[in-house]
Motif scaffolding. Structure first.
Motif, PDB file in Angstrom:
ATOM      1  N   TYR A 125       0.813  -1.234   0.000  1.00  0.00           N
ATOM      2  CA  TYR A 125       0.000   0.000   0.000  1.00  0.00           C
ATOM      3  C   TYR A 125       0.839   1.273   0.000  1.00  0.00           C
ATOM      4  O   TYR A 125       0.418   2.294   0.539  1.00  0.00           O
ATOM      5  CB  TYR A 125      -0.979   0.011   1.188  1.00  0.00           C
ATOM      6  N   ASN A 126       2.011   1.191  -0.599  1.00  0.00           N
ATOM      7  CA  ASN A 126       2.854   2.376  -0.720  1.00  0.00           C
ATOM      8  C   ASN A 126       2.607   3.010  -2.092  1.00  0.00           C
ATOM      9  O   ASN A 126       2.925   2.428  -3.129  1.00  0.00           O
ATOM     10  CB  ASN A 126       4.336   2.002  -0.563  1.00  0.00           C
ATOM     11  N   GLY A 127       2.042   4.212  -2.093  1.00  0.00           N
ATOM     12  CA  GLY A 127       1.681   4.870  -3.333  1.00  0.00           C
ATOM     13  C   GLY A 127       2.855   5.158  -4.241  1.00  0.00           C
ATOM     14  O   GLY A 127       2.738   5.090  -5.474  1.00  0.00           O
ATOM     15  N   LEU A 128       4.003   5.462  -3.644  1.00  0.00           N
ATOM     16  CA  LEU A 128       5.186   5.753  -4.452  1.00  0.00           C
ATOM     17  C   LEU A 128       5.652   4.507  -5.202  1.00  0.00           C
ATOM     18  O   LEU A 128       6.145   4.592  -6.330  1.00  0.00           O
ATOM     19  CB  LEU A 128       6.301   6.305  -3.560  1.00  0.00           C
ATOM     20  N   ALA A 180       0.056   0.735 -16.820  1.00  0.00           N
ATOM     21  CA  ALA A 180       0.661   1.940 -16.252  1.00  0.00           C
ATOM     22  C   ALA A 180      -0.425   2.838 -15.678  1.00  0.00           C
ATOM     23  O   ALA A 180      -0.305   3.349 -14.552  1.00  0.00           O
ATOM     24  CB  ALA A 180       1.464   2.679 -17.318  1.00  0.00           C
ATOM     25  N   LYS A 181      -1.493   3.023 -16.437  1.00  0.00           N
ATOM     26  CA  LYS A 181      -2.603   3.864 -15.984  1.00  0.00           C
ATOM     27  C   LYS A 181      -3.238   3.306 -14.712  1.00  0.00           C
ATOM     28  O   LYS A 181      -3.571   4.053 -13.784  1.00  0.00           O
ATOM     29  CB  LYS A 181      -3.646   3.976 -17.089  1.00  0.00           C
ATOM     30  N   GLU A 182      -3.397   1.982 -14.665  1.00  0.00           N
ATOM     31  CA  GLU A 182      -3.991   1.346 -13.485  1.00  0.00           C
ATOM     32  C   GLU A 182      -3.127   1.585 -12.244  1.00  0.00           C
ATOM     33  O   GLU A 182      -3.648   1.857 -11.152  1.00  0.00           O
ATOM     34  CB  GLU A 182      -4.169  -0.153 -13.736  1.00  0.00           C
ATOM     35  N   TYR A 183      -1.807   1.461 -12.418  1.00  0.00           N
ATOM     36  CA  TYR A 183      -0.918   1.684 -11.273  1.00  0.00           C
ATOM     37  C   TYR A 183      -0.892   3.149 -10.855  1.00  0.00           C
ATOM     38  O   TYR A 183      -0.803   3.457  -9.659  1.00  0.00           O
ATOM     39  CB  TYR A 183       0.490   1.167 -11.576  1.00  0.00           C
ATOM     40  N   CYS A 230      -2.652   7.085  -6.809  1.00  0.00           N
ATOM     41  CA  CYS A 230      -3.496   8.214  -6.400  1.00  0.00           C
ATOM     42  C   CYS A 230      -4.434   7.808  -5.271  1.00  0.00           C
ATOM     43  O   CYS A 230      -4.643   8.569  -4.321  1.00  0.00           O
ATOM     44  CB  CYS A 230      -4.280   8.725  -7.606  1.00  0.00           C
ATOM     45  N   ASP A 231      -4.994   6.591  -5.364  1.00  0.00           N
ATOM     46  CA  ASP A 231      -5.867   6.080  -4.296  1.00  0.00           C
ATOM     47  C   ASP A 231      -5.130   6.003  -2.967  1.00  0.00           C
ATOM     48  O   ASP A 231      -5.730   6.165  -1.897  1.00  0.00           O
ATOM     49  CB  ASP A 231      -6.395   4.689  -4.658  1.00  0.00           C
ATOM     50  N   PHE A 232      -3.815   5.755  -3.037  1.00  0.00           N
ATOM     51  CA  PHE A 232      -2.988   5.681  -1.831  1.00  0.00           C
ATOM     52  C   PHE A 232      -2.404   7.039  -1.443  1.00  0.00           C
ATOM     53  O   PHE A 232      -1.449   7.119  -0.675  1.00  0.00           O
ATOM     54  CB  PHE A 232      -1.844   4.672  -2.030  1.00  0.00           C
ATOM     55  N   GLN A 233      -2.995   8.108  -1.979  1.00  0.00           N
ATOM     56  CA  GLN A 233      -2.632   9.487  -1.628  1.00  0.00           C
ATOM     57  C   GLN A 233      -1.261   9.924  -2.124  1.00  0.00           C
ATOM     58  O   GLN A 233      -0.634  10.807  -1.539  1.00  0.00           O
ATOM     59  CB  GLN A 233      -2.702   9.689  -0.095  1.00  0.00           C
ATOM     60  N   GLU A 234      -0.783   9.299  -3.212  1.00  0.00           N
ATOM     61  CA  GLU A 234       0.476   9.728  -3.814  1.00  0.00           C
ATOM     62  C   GLU A 234       0.174  10.747  -4.915  1.00  0.00           C
ATOM     63  O   GLU A 234      -0.400  10.400  -5.952  1.00  0.00           O
ATOM     64  CB  GLU A 234       1.244   8.530  -4.377  1.00  0.00           C
TER      65      GLU A 234
END
Length: 200
Positions: free
Chosen positions: A153-156, A178-181, A186-190
């Motif tokens: 769950y690491n957005g980076l 790539a788009k999915e990742y 973004c969902d993980f606040q990155e």
């Protein structure tokens, strides 16, 4: 005639000494109290660290790194915390070797330990070392570590994985993945992931 000596103090306080008597502003008084509390906190942290409390070792390391700018002292506390299996302590020690000593093999080892202990940021940093060739470039391995980070769950990690798929580094190019990742990042606040999704 009485002399007034004004000594400038940072950031905004003034200590005015008038014929042997000190007048201390309220801001400076609060500053002194905070300093004393910090010293006591560090002393207490030492006791807890020496008794095996990994977080106290990490907290003291963070204090020396951020407040005192004493990176060597910080590294000793981070090493103690890492030896006590504190993942963030291992990651911080990896950062110390990457940015201060430039000992990339050491950075690689401690980032890797952090990742194995479940810290997504440690996985990201290990992946970045592989991607940037410090000490050895390997895009395939970079992808594996970014995946581990994303799964933690690491957005980076998710963002970097998206970059690898978009640019065909270590994997076949797949712009949809790539788009999915990027969306997951973004969902993980990155924010980097969010910025990418807005551009697509």
């Amino acid at each position: 005639m009485k002399k007034i000596v004004i000594i400038a103090l940072t950031p905004i306080t003034l200590l005015i000494v008038l014929t042997g008597y000190a007048v201390i502003t309220e801001e400076y008084s609060s500053y002194l109290i905070r300093q004393e509390l910090t010293k006591n906190y560090v002393k207490e942290g030492d006791k807890l660290c020496n008794s095996g409390d990994s977080k106290s070792c990490y907290d003291n390391g963070y204090y020396y790194e951020k407040e005192e700018k004493d990176y060597y002292a910080a590294s000793k506390y981070y090493l103690k915390s890492c030896n006590l299996k504190h993942a963030r302590g291992c990651n911080a020690l990896g950062r110390y070797h990457e940015t201060i000593t430039k000992y990339f093999f050491g950075a690689f080892g401690f980032y890797g330990t952090s990742c194995r202990l479940g810290d997504g940021l440690g996985c990201v940093n290990t992946g970045l070392l592989y991607k940037n060739g410090k000490p050895k470039k390997d895009n395939f391995m970079a992808v594996q570590y970014f995946k581990k980070a994303c799964n933690l769950y690491n957005g980076l990690g998710c963002y970097n994985l998206g970059v690898m798929y978009e640019q065909a580094e270590g994997v076949r190019q797949d712009k949809q993945k790539a788009k999915e990742y990027y969306n997951t990042a973004c969902d993980f606040q990155e924010q980097l992931g969010c910025d990418k999704t807005r551009l697509q």
